[in-house]
Design a protein around this motif. Structure first.
Motif, mmCIF file in Angstrom:
data_model
loop_
_atom_site.group_PDB
_atom_site.id
_atom_site.type_symbol
_atom_site.label_atom_id
_atom_site.label_comp_id
_atom_site.label_asym_id
_atom_site.label_seq_id
_atom_site.Cartn_x
_atom_site.Cartn_y
_atom_site.Cartn_z
ATOM 1 N N SER A 105 0.835 -1.200 0.000
ATOM 2 C CA SER A 105 0.000 0.000 0.000
ATOM 3 C C SER A 105 0.876 1.258 0.000
ATOM 4 O O SER A 105 0.592 2.232 -0.704
ATOM 5 N N HIS A 106 1.932 1.246 0.777
ATOM 6 C CA HIS A 106 2.882 2.364 0.811
ATOM 7 C C HIS A 106 3.475 2.605 -0.583
ATOM 8 O O HIS A 106 3.523 3.741 -1.050
ATOM 9 N N TYR A 107 3.899 1.540 -1.256
ATOM 10 C CA TYR A 107 4.491 1.683 -2.595
ATOM 11 C C TYR A 107 3.477 2.274 -3.575
ATOM 12 O O TYR A 107 3.812 3.141 -4.378
ATOM 13 N N ARG A 108 2.227 1.792 -3.532
ATOM 14 C CA ARG A 108 1.199 2.312 -4.455
ATOM 15 C C ARG A 108 0.909 3.786 -4.180
ATOM 16 O O ARG A 108 0.720 4.576 -5.109
ATOM 17 N N LYS A 109 0.889 4.159 -2.898
ATOM 18 C CA LYS A 109 0.647 5.570 -2.554
ATOM 19 C C LYS A 109 1.799 6.448 -3.042
ATOM 20 O O LYS A 109 1.574 7.565 -3.516
ATOM 21 N N LEU A 110 3.034 5.955 -2.932
ATOM 22 C CA LEU A 110 4.170 6.707 -3.474
ATOM 23 C C LEU A 110 4.049 6.843 -4.991
ATOM 24 O O LEU A 110 4.320 7.918 -5.548
ATOM 25 N N GLU A 111 3.645 5.760 -5.651
ATOM 26 C CA GLU A 111 3.456 5.827 -7.110
ATOM 27 C C GLU A 111 2.409 6.880 -7.470
ATOM 28 O O GLU A 111 2.610 7.686 -8.384
ATOM 29 N N ASN A 112 1.307 6.888 -6.733
ATOM 30 C CA ASN A 112 0.266 7.890 -6.970
ATOM 31 C C ASN A 112 0.794 9.305 -6.758
ATOM 32 O O ASN A 112 0.403 10.233 -7.471
ATOM 33 N N MET A 113 1.684 9.457 -5.771
ATOM 34 C CA MET A 113 2.248 10.772 -5.493
ATOM 35 C C MET A 113 3.032 11.286 -6.704
ATOM 36 O O MET A 113 2.884 12.443 -7.092
ATOM 37 N N ALA A 157 15.596 11.874 5.716
ATOM 38 C CA ALA A 157 14.168 12.010 6.015
ATOM 39 C C ALA A 157 13.873 13.474 6.294
ATOM 40 O O ALA A 157 14.605 14.135 7.031
ATOM 41 N N GLY A 158 12.806 13.991 5.685
ATOM 42 C CA GLY A 158 12.408 15.375 5.909
ATOM 43 C C GLY A 158 11.371 15.476 7.014
ATOM 44 O O GLY A 158 11.082 14.499 7.709
ATOM 45 N N LYS A 159 10.782 16.667 7.140
ATOM 46 C CA LYS A 159 9.771 16.903 8.162
ATOM 47 C C LYS A 159 8.350 16.851 7.613
ATOM 48 O O LYS A 159 7.399 16.768 8.380
ATOM 49 N N THR A 160 8.212 16.889 6.291
ATOM 50 C CA THR A 160 6.877 16.856 5.681
ATOM 51 C C THR A 160 6.307 15.448 5.781
ATOM 52 O O THR A 160 6.921 14.490 5.307
ATOM 53 N N LYS A 161 5.151 15.337 6.401
ATOM 54 C CA LYS A 161 4.498 14.038 6.558
ATOM 55 C C LYS A 161 3.934 13.558 5.219
ATOM 56 O O LYS A 161 3.514 14.360 4.386
ATOM 57 N N LEU A 162 3.936 12.246 5.029
ATOM 58 C CA LEU A 162 3.311 11.647 3.849
ATOM 59 C C LEU A 162 1.804 11.656 4.082
ATOM 60 O O LEU A 162 1.294 10.901 4.908
ATOM 61 N N THR A 163 1.102 12.539 3.366
ATOM 62 C CA THR A 163 -0.345 12.679 3.537
ATOM 63 C C THR A 163 -1.015 12.803 2.176
ATOM 64 O O THR A 163 -0.352 13.059 1.156
ATOM 65 N N ALA A 164 -2.312 12.659 2.158
ATOM 66 C CA ALA A 164 -3.086 12.826 0.916
ATOM 67 C C ALA A 164 -2.903 14.219 0.335
ATOM 68 O O ALA A 164 -2.975 14.412 -0.877
ATOM 69 N N GLY A 165 -2.617 15.212 1.175
ATOM 70 C CA GLY A 165 -2.436 16.575 0.721
ATOM 71 C C GLY A 165 -1.275 16.752 -0.234
ATOM 72 O O GLY A 165 -1.263 17.690 -1.036
ATOM 73 N N ILE A 166 -0.284 15.842 -0.194
ATOM 74 C CA ILE A 166 0.823 15.899 -1.149
ATOM 75 C C ILE A 166 0.737 14.768 -2.173
ATOM 76 O O ILE A 166 1.706 14.471 -2.849
#
Length: 144
Positions: A5-13, A132-141
Protein backbone atom coordinates in the motif's frame (compact mmCIF):
# COMPACT_ATOMS: atom_id res chain seq x y z
CA UNK A 1 -0.82 -0.11 6.25
CA UNK A 2 1.04 -2.74 4.25
CA UNK A 3 4.29 -2.02 2.44
CA UNK A 4 2.51 -2.71 -0.89
CA UNK A 5 0.00 0.00 0.00
CA UNK A 6 2.88 2.36 0.81
CA UNK A 7 4.49 1.68 -2.59
CA UNK A 8 1.20 2.31 -4.45
CA UNK A 9 0.65 5.57 -2.55
CA UNK A 10 4.17 6.71 -3.47
CA UNK A 11 3.46 5.83 -7.11
CA UNK A 12 0.27 7.89 -6.97
CA UNK A 13 2.25 10.77 -5.49
CA UNK A 14 4.57 10.85 -8.50
CA UNK A 15 1.81 10.30 -11.06
CA UNK A 16 -0.14 13.27 -9.67
CA UNK A 17 2.84 15.65 -9.62
CA UNK A 18 2.81 18.45 -12.20
CA UNK A 19 6.29 17.49 -13.50
CA UNK A 20 5.11 13.93 -14.14
CA UNK A 21 2.07 15.16 -16.03
CA UNK A 22 4.32 17.47 -18.09
CA UNK A 23 6.86 14.75 -18.97
CA UNK A 24 4.62 11.67 -19.00
CA UNK A 25 6.76 10.02 -16.28
CA UNK A 26 5.51 6.77 -14.76
CA UNK A 27 6.94 4.78 -11.86
CA UNK A 28 6.91 1.31 -10.33
CA UNK A 29 8.18 0.89 -6.76
CA UNK A 30 9.22 -2.05 -4.62
CA UNK A 31 11.33 -2.35 -1.46
CA UNK A 32 14.51 -0.33 -1.95
CA UNK A 33 13.97 -0.04 -5.72
CA UNK A 34 12.12 2.12 -8.20
CA UNK A 35 11.87 2.29 -11.98
CA UNK A 36 10.88 5.49 -13.78
CA UNK A 37 9.96 5.67 -17.46
CA UNK A 38 9.64 8.83 -19.53
CA UNK A 39 8.58 8.94 -23.18
CA UNK A 40 11.04 10.85 -25.33
CA UNK A 41 9.15 13.87 -26.66
CA UNK A 42 10.36 16.75 -28.81
CA UNK A 43 9.06 19.37 -26.35
CA UNK A 44 11.66 18.02 -23.87
CA UNK A 45 14.59 18.47 -26.31
CA UNK A 46 17.45 20.95 -26.16
CA UNK A 47 18.56 22.90 -29.25
CA UNK A 48 20.64 19.98 -30.61
CA UNK A 49 17.49 17.84 -31.02
CA UNK A 50 17.97 15.40 -28.13
CA UNK A 51 16.41 14.97 -24.67
CA UNK A 52 17.52 17.75 -22.31
CA UNK A 53 19.81 16.77 -19.44
CA UNK A 54 17.29 18.18 -16.97
CA UNK A 55 14.97 15.31 -17.90
CA UNK A 56 17.81 12.81 -17.44
CA UNK A 57 18.36 14.25 -13.96
CA UNK A 58 14.65 14.18 -13.14
CA UNK A 59 14.37 10.49 -14.09
CA UNK A 60 17.55 9.50 -12.23
CA UNK A 61 16.74 11.51 -9.10
CA UNK A 62 13.16 10.23 -8.99
CA UNK A 63 14.28 6.60 -9.38
CA UNK A 64 16.81 6.94 -6.55
CA UNK A 65 14.54 9.15 -4.40
CA UNK A 66 11.54 6.81 -4.59
CA UNK A 67 13.78 3.80 -3.93
CA UNK A 68 14.77 5.55 -0.68
CA UNK A 69 11.25 6.70 0.20
CA UNK A 70 10.08 3.10 -0.21
CA UNK A 71 11.97 2.48 3.05
CA UNK A 72 10.64 5.59 4.84
CA UNK A 73 6.93 5.26 5.59
CA UNK A 74 6.12 8.44 7.51
CA UNK A 75 7.87 11.41 5.86
CA UNK A 76 8.88 12.83 2.49
CA UNK A 77 12.63 12.33 2.02
CA UNK A 78 14.91 15.08 0.74
CA UNK A 79 17.70 14.93 -1.82
CA UNK A 80 20.82 16.36 -0.15
CA UNK A 81 23.16 15.88 -3.11
CA UNK A 82 23.03 14.15 -6.47
CA UNK A 83 25.77 13.58 -9.05
CA UNK A 84 24.91 12.86 -12.69
CA UNK A 85 27.13 11.43 -15.41
CA UNK A 86 25.84 11.94 -18.95
CA UNK A 87 26.94 9.25 -21.40
CA UNK A 88 24.98 9.64 -24.63
CA UNK A 89 22.07 11.55 -26.11
CA UNK A 90 18.67 10.10 -26.91
CA UNK A 91 16.03 11.43 -29.31
CA UNK A 92 13.47 8.64 -29.65
CA UNK A 93 11.62 5.98 -27.70
CA UNK A 94 11.29 5.77 -23.93
CA UNK A 95 13.98 6.24 -21.31
CA UNK A 96 14.04 4.07 -18.18
CA UNK A 97 15.78 4.87 -14.90
CA UNK A 98 16.39 1.98 -12.51
CA UNK A 99 17.12 3.15 -8.96
CA UNK A 100 18.19 1.25 -5.88
CA UNK A 101 19.24 1.98 -2.32
CA UNK A 102 22.91 1.13 -1.85
CA UNK A 103 23.45 1.92 1.83
CA UNK A 104 21.79 3.46 4.88
CA UNK A 105 22.96 4.96 8.15
CA UNK A 106 20.93 6.17 11.10
CA UNK A 107 20.29 9.52 9.36
CA UNK A 108 21.25 9.15 5.70
CA UNK A 109 20.30 7.03 2.73
CA UNK A 110 22.47 6.45 -0.34
CA UNK A 111 21.04 5.43 -3.68
CA UNK A 112 22.06 5.17 -7.31
CA UNK A 113 20.22 5.03 -10.60
CA UNK A 114 21.10 4.06 -14.16
CA UNK A 115 19.27 5.52 -17.15
CA UNK A 116 18.71 3.40 -20.27
CA UNK A 117 17.36 4.06 -23.75
CA UNK A 118 14.73 1.79 -25.33
CA UNK A 119 17.49 -0.59 -26.55
CA UNK A 120 18.85 -0.95 -22.98
CA UNK A 121 21.97 1.12 -23.74
CA UNK A 122 23.16 3.04 -20.69
CA UNK A 123 22.76 6.76 -21.39
CA UNK A 124 23.42 8.25 -17.92
CA UNK A 125 23.92 7.36 -14.30
CA UNK A 126 23.74 9.11 -10.99
CA UNK A 127 24.02 8.70 -7.25
CA UNK A 128 22.76 10.68 -4.33
CA UNK A 129 22.44 11.20 -0.62
CA UNK A 130 19.00 11.54 0.96
CA UNK A 131 17.59 12.28 4.43
CA UNK A 132 14.17 12.01 6.01
CA UNK A 133 12.41 15.38 5.91
CA UNK A 134 9.77 16.90 8.16
CA UNK A 135 6.88 16.86 5.68
CA UNK A 136 4.50 14.04 6.56
CA UNK A 137 3.31 11.65 3.85
CA UNK A 138 -0.35 12.68 3.54
CA UNK A 139 -3.09 12.83 0.92
CA UNK A 140 -2.44 16.58 0.72
CA UNK A 141 0.82 15.90 -1.15
CA UNK A 142 -0.68 13.15 -3.27
CA UNK A 143 0.15 10.21 -1.02
CA UNK A 144 -3.18 8.43 -1.40
Amino acid sequence: MTMESHYRKLENMLHGAPIARLTGARIKIEKGKAEVTVPVARQLFHAAEAMHGAIYFMALDNAAWFAVNSLVTDTFVLTVSFNVYFIRPVNKGVIRAAGRVTNTTRTQYFAEAVLYDEDDNEIARGSGTFVAGKTKLTAGIGYK
